[in-house]
Design a protein around this motif. Structure first.
Motif, PDB file in Angstrom:
ATOM      1  N   ILE A  79       0.821  -1.012  -0.307  1.00 27.04           N
ATOM      2  CA  ILE A  79      -0.075   0.059   0.014  1.00 27.04           C
ATOM      3  C   ILE A  79       0.892   1.347   0.041  1.00 27.04           C
ATOM      4  CG2 ILE A  79      -1.457   0.982   1.709  1.00 27.04           C
ATOM      5  CD1 ILE A  79      -2.788  -1.381   2.209  1.00 27.04           C
ATOM      6  N   ASP A  80       1.606   1.345   1.289  1.00 28.08           N
ATOM      7  CA  ASP A  80       2.380   2.340   1.685  1.00 28.08           C
ATOM      8  C   ASP A  80       3.383   2.438   2.383  1.00 28.08           C
ATOM      9  OD1 ASP A  80       3.524   5.372   0.986  1.00 28.08           O
ATOM     10  OD2 ASP A  80       2.082   6.044   2.112  1.00 28.08           O
ATOM     11  N   GLY A  81       4.564   2.164   2.236  1.00 28.81           N
ATOM     12  CA  GLY A  81       5.595   2.604   3.278  1.00 28.81           C
ATOM     13  C   GLY A  81       5.093   0.661   3.607  1.00 28.81           C
ATOM     14  N   GLY A  82       5.729   0.893   4.911  1.00 25.91           N
ATOM     15  CA  GLY A  82       5.660  -0.601   5.874  1.00 25.91           C
ATOM     16  C   GLY A  82       4.368  -1.574   5.386  1.00 25.91           C
ATOM     17  N   PHE A  83       2.970  -0.725   5.464  1.00 32.06           N
ATOM     18  CA  PHE A  83       1.335  -1.511   4.486  1.00 32.06           C
ATOM     19  C   PHE A  83       1.761  -2.084   3.995  1.00 32.06           C
ATOM     20  CE2 PHE A  83       0.317   2.393   7.836  1.00 32.06           C
ATOM     21  CZ  PHE A  83      -0.208   2.238   8.515  1.00 32.06           C
ATOM     22  N   HIS A  84       0.885  -3.016   3.869  1.00 26.80           N
ATOM     23  CA  HIS A  84       0.555  -4.277   2.696  1.00 26.80           C
ATOM     24  C   HIS A  84      -1.305  -4.550   3.044  1.00 26.80           C
ATOM     25  CE1 HIS A  84       4.508  -4.923   3.161  1.00 26.80           C
ATOM     26  NE2 HIS A  84       5.061  -5.035   2.006  1.00 26.80           N
ATOM     27  N   TRP A  85      -1.733  -4.922   2.318  1.00 24.52           N
ATOM     28  CA  TRP A  85      -2.317  -5.819   2.279  1.00 24.52           C
ATOM     29  C   TRP A  85      -2.502  -7.025   1.317  1.00 24.52           C
ATOM     30  CZ3 TRP A  85      -6.166  -7.441  -1.332  1.00 24.52           C
ATOM     31  CH2 TRP A  85      -6.424  -6.983  -2.705  1.00 24.52           C
ATOM     32  N   TYR A  86      -3.598  -8.197   1.947  1.00 17.65           N
ATOM     33  CA  TYR A  86      -3.199  -9.853   1.729  1.00 17.65           C
ATOM     34  C   TYR A  86      -4.593 -10.328   1.681  1.00 17.65           C
ATOM     35  CZ  TYR A  86      -3.037 -10.208   6.638  1.00 17.65           C
ATOM     36  OH  TYR A  86      -3.798 -10.360   7.751  1.00 17.65           O
ATOM     37  N   VAL A  87      -4.825 -10.786   0.545  1.00 19.30           N
ATOM     38  CA  VAL A  87      -6.227 -11.552   0.411  1.00 19.30           C
ATOM     39  C   VAL A  87      -5.166 -13.125   0.716  1.00 19.30           C
ATOM     40  CG1 VAL A  87      -6.588 -11.501  -2.462  1.00 19.30           C
ATOM     41  CG2 VAL A  87      -7.974 -12.359  -1.082  1.00 19.30           C
ATOM     42  N   GLY A  88      -6.336 -14.082   0.807  1.00 19.31           N
ATOM     43  CA  GLY A  88      -5.629 -15.713   0.582  1.00 19.31           C
ATOM     44  C   GLY A  88      -6.861 -16.820   0.701  1.00 19.31           C
ATOM     45  N   ALA A  89      -6.627 -18.261   1.097  1.00 25.77           N
ATOM     46  CA  ALA A  89      -7.779 -18.937   0.132  1.00 25.77           C
ATOM     47  C   ALA A  89      -6.536 -19.872   1.189  1.00 25.77           C
ATOM     48  CB  ALA A  89      -8.313 -19.213  -1.264  1.00 25.77           C
ATOM     49  N   GLY A  90      -7.501 -21.060   1.561  1.00 26.68           N
ATOM     50  CA  GLY A  90      -7.117 -22.351   1.907  1.00 26.68           C
ATOM     51  C   GLY A  90      -8.542 -23.550   2.513  1.00 26.68           C
ATOM     52  N   GLY A  91      -7.532 -24.398   3.263  1.00 28.72           N
ATOM     53  CA  GLY A  91      -8.017 -24.797   4.385  1.00 28.72           C
ATOM     54  C   GLY A  91      -7.324 -25.314   5.110  1.00 28.72           C
ATOM     55  N   GLY A  92      -8.436 -26.039   6.440  1.00 27.13           N
ATOM     56  CA  GLY A  92      -8.040 -26.996   7.127  1.00 27.13           C
ATOM     57  C   GLY A  92      -8.820 -27.683   7.691  1.00 27.13           C
ATOM     58  N   VAL A  93      -8.422 -28.550   9.173  1.00 25.29           N
ATOM     59  CA  VAL A  93      -8.839 -29.604   9.597  1.00 25.29           C
ATOM     60  C   VAL A  93      -8.365 -29.204  11.053  1.00 25.29           C
ATOM     61  CG1 VAL A  93      -8.327 -31.526   7.979  1.00 25.29           C
ATOM     62  CG2 VAL A  93      -7.211 -30.881   9.620  1.00 25.29           C
ATOM     63  N   GLY A  94      -9.463 -29.967  12.178  1.00 26.67           N
ATOM     64  CA  GLY A  94      -9.424 -30.112  13.513  1.00 26.67           C
ATOM     65  C   GLY A  94     -10.214 -30.962  14.093  1.00 26.67           C
ATOM     66  N   SER A  95     -10.310 -30.767  15.444  1.00 26.81           N
ATOM     67  CA  SER A  95     -11.455 -32.190  16.409  1.00 26.81           C
ATOM     68  C   SER A  95     -11.940 -31.239  17.251  1.00 26.81           C
ATOM     69  CB  SER A  95      -9.941 -32.642  16.960  1.00 26.81           C
ATOM     70  OG  SER A  95      -9.461 -32.206  17.917  1.00 26.81           O
ATOM     71  N   PHE A  96     -12.939 -31.264  17.798  1.00 26.22           N
ATOM     72  CA  PHE A  96     -14.169 -30.836  18.890  1.00 26.22           C
ATOM     73  C   PHE A  96     -14.479 -31.499  20.026  1.00 26.22           C
ATOM     74  CE2 PHE A  96     -17.150 -32.169  15.797  1.00 26.22           C
ATOM     75  CZ  PHE A  96     -18.216 -32.295  16.159  1.00 26.22           C
ATOM     76  N   ASP A  97     -14.481 -30.538  21.267  1.00 24.45           N
ATOM     77  CA  ASP A  97     -15.400 -31.606  22.464  1.00 24.45           C
ATOM     78  C   ASP A  97     -16.107 -30.681  22.389  1.00 24.45           C
ATOM     79  OD1 ASP A  97     -16.271 -32.886  24.163  1.00 24.45           O
ATOM     80  OD2 ASP A  97     -14.430 -32.174  25.503  1.00 24.45           O
ATOM     81  N   ALA A  98     -17.521 -30.503  22.281  1.00 24.44           N
ATOM     82  CA  ALA A  98     -19.197 -30.410  22.900  1.00 24.44           C
ATOM     83  C   ALA A  98     -19.879 -31.049  24.138  1.00 24.44           C
ATOM     84  CB  ALA A  98     -19.641 -30.104  21.418  1.00 24.44           C
ATOM     85  N   GLY A  99     -18.864 -31.297  25.328  1.00 27.85           N
ATOM     86  CA  GLY A  99     -19.649 -32.029  25.819  1.00 27.85           C
ATOM     87  C   GLY A  99     -19.818 -33.684  25.561  1.00 27.85           C
ATOM     88  N   GLU A 100     -20.992 -34.143  25.026  1.00 28.22           N
ATOM     89  CA  GLU A 100     -21.221 -35.319  24.981  1.00 28.22           C
ATOM     90  C   GLU A 100     -20.912 -35.650  23.553  1.00 28.22           C
ATOM     91  OE1 GLU A 100     -25.376 -36.760  25.813  1.00 28.22           O
ATOM     92  OE2 GLU A 100     -24.887 -35.826  27.774  1.00 28.22           O
ATOM     93  N   ASN A 101     -20.690 -34.941  22.839  1.00 31.60           N
ATOM     94  CA  ASN A 101     -20.477 -34.763  21.596  1.00 31.60           C
ATOM     95  C   ASN A 101     -19.302 -34.447  21.294  1.00 31.60           C
ATOM     96  OD1 ASN A 101     -22.980 -35.789  20.289  1.00 31.60           O
ATOM     97  ND2 ASN A 101     -23.715 -33.473  19.806  1.00 31.60           N
ATOM     98  N   ASP A 102     -18.062 -35.350  20.518  1.00 33.68           N
ATOM     99  CA  ASP A 102     -16.859 -34.392  19.807  1.00 33.68           C
ATOM    100  C   ASP A 102     -16.664 -35.143  18.428  1.00 33.68           C
ATOM    101  OD1 ASP A 102     -16.142 -37.400  21.113  1.00 33.68           O
ATOM    102  OD2 ASP A 102     -14.855 -37.012  21.926  1.00 33.68           O
ATOM    103  N   GLY A 103     -15.826 -34.712  18.015  1.00 27.95           N
ATOM    104  CA  GLY A 103     -15.745 -35.236  16.885  1.00 27.95           C
ATOM    105  C   GLY A 103     -14.419 -34.422  15.714  1.00 27.95           C
TER     106      GLY A 103
END
Length: 154
Positions: A79-103
């Motif tokens: 943009i100017d000086g030390g400023f930049h803007w960025y845009v991106g795309a991707g994906g991910g995986v994870g795990s969760f614990d929601a009380g009796e439900n997890d996965g």
């Protein structure tokens, strides 16, 4: 015709004045997607204006605790000086614990933000990451993550 020439000139000027992004950056990213959470964030230079970002994080809300790994390909524009803007795309995986439900869950993500590269090896950023999750028990809709990042460049 003048507008087209001006547009091409501006694109060319931006490309010629592109500033180099750091080879590596490691730090934290703190956000609010589905509860407060933090991430360890690593960015790796690929080309003049392209990098990869990997984030390993956790989320904690009233009902759910989750861990996730997200990878993004980002385009970085000055943009100017030390400023930049960025845009991106991707994906991910994870795990969760929601009380009796997890996965496990998968997600696709986008990323848009602004960053400032200080004269010292410090990078600060603010971005928004929309994520679409694929698991009915955890998240099967659009989540918006707004986060602040602080990274050390090396």
């Amino acid at each position: 015709m003048k507008n087209a020439i001006l547009f091409l000139f501006l694109i060319g000027t931006t490309a010629l004045s592109a500033q180099s992004i750091s080879k590596n950056a490691l730090g934290i990213r703190v956000g609010d997607n589905d509860g407060f959470g933090g991430e360890i964030s690593y960015q790796r230079y690929l080309q003049e204006n392209n990098r990869l970002e990997f984030d390993l994080g956790w989320r904690d809300s009233d009902n759910v605790e989750a861990f996730k790994l997200v990878g993004l390909y980002q385009w970085v524009m000055p943009i100017d000086g030390g400023f930049h803007w960025y845009v991106g795309a991707g994906g991910g995986v994870g795990s969760f614990d929601a009380g009796e439900n997890d996965g496990a869950f998968a997600l696709i993500a986008g990323d848009i933000g602004i960053e400032y590269d200080f004269e010292i090896p410090l990078l600060i950023s603010l971005d928004m990451r929309p994520e679409i999750g694929f698991n009915d028990d955890y998240s099967d809709d659009l989540d918006l993550d707004i986060a602040l990042g602080l990274r050390y460049q090396f």
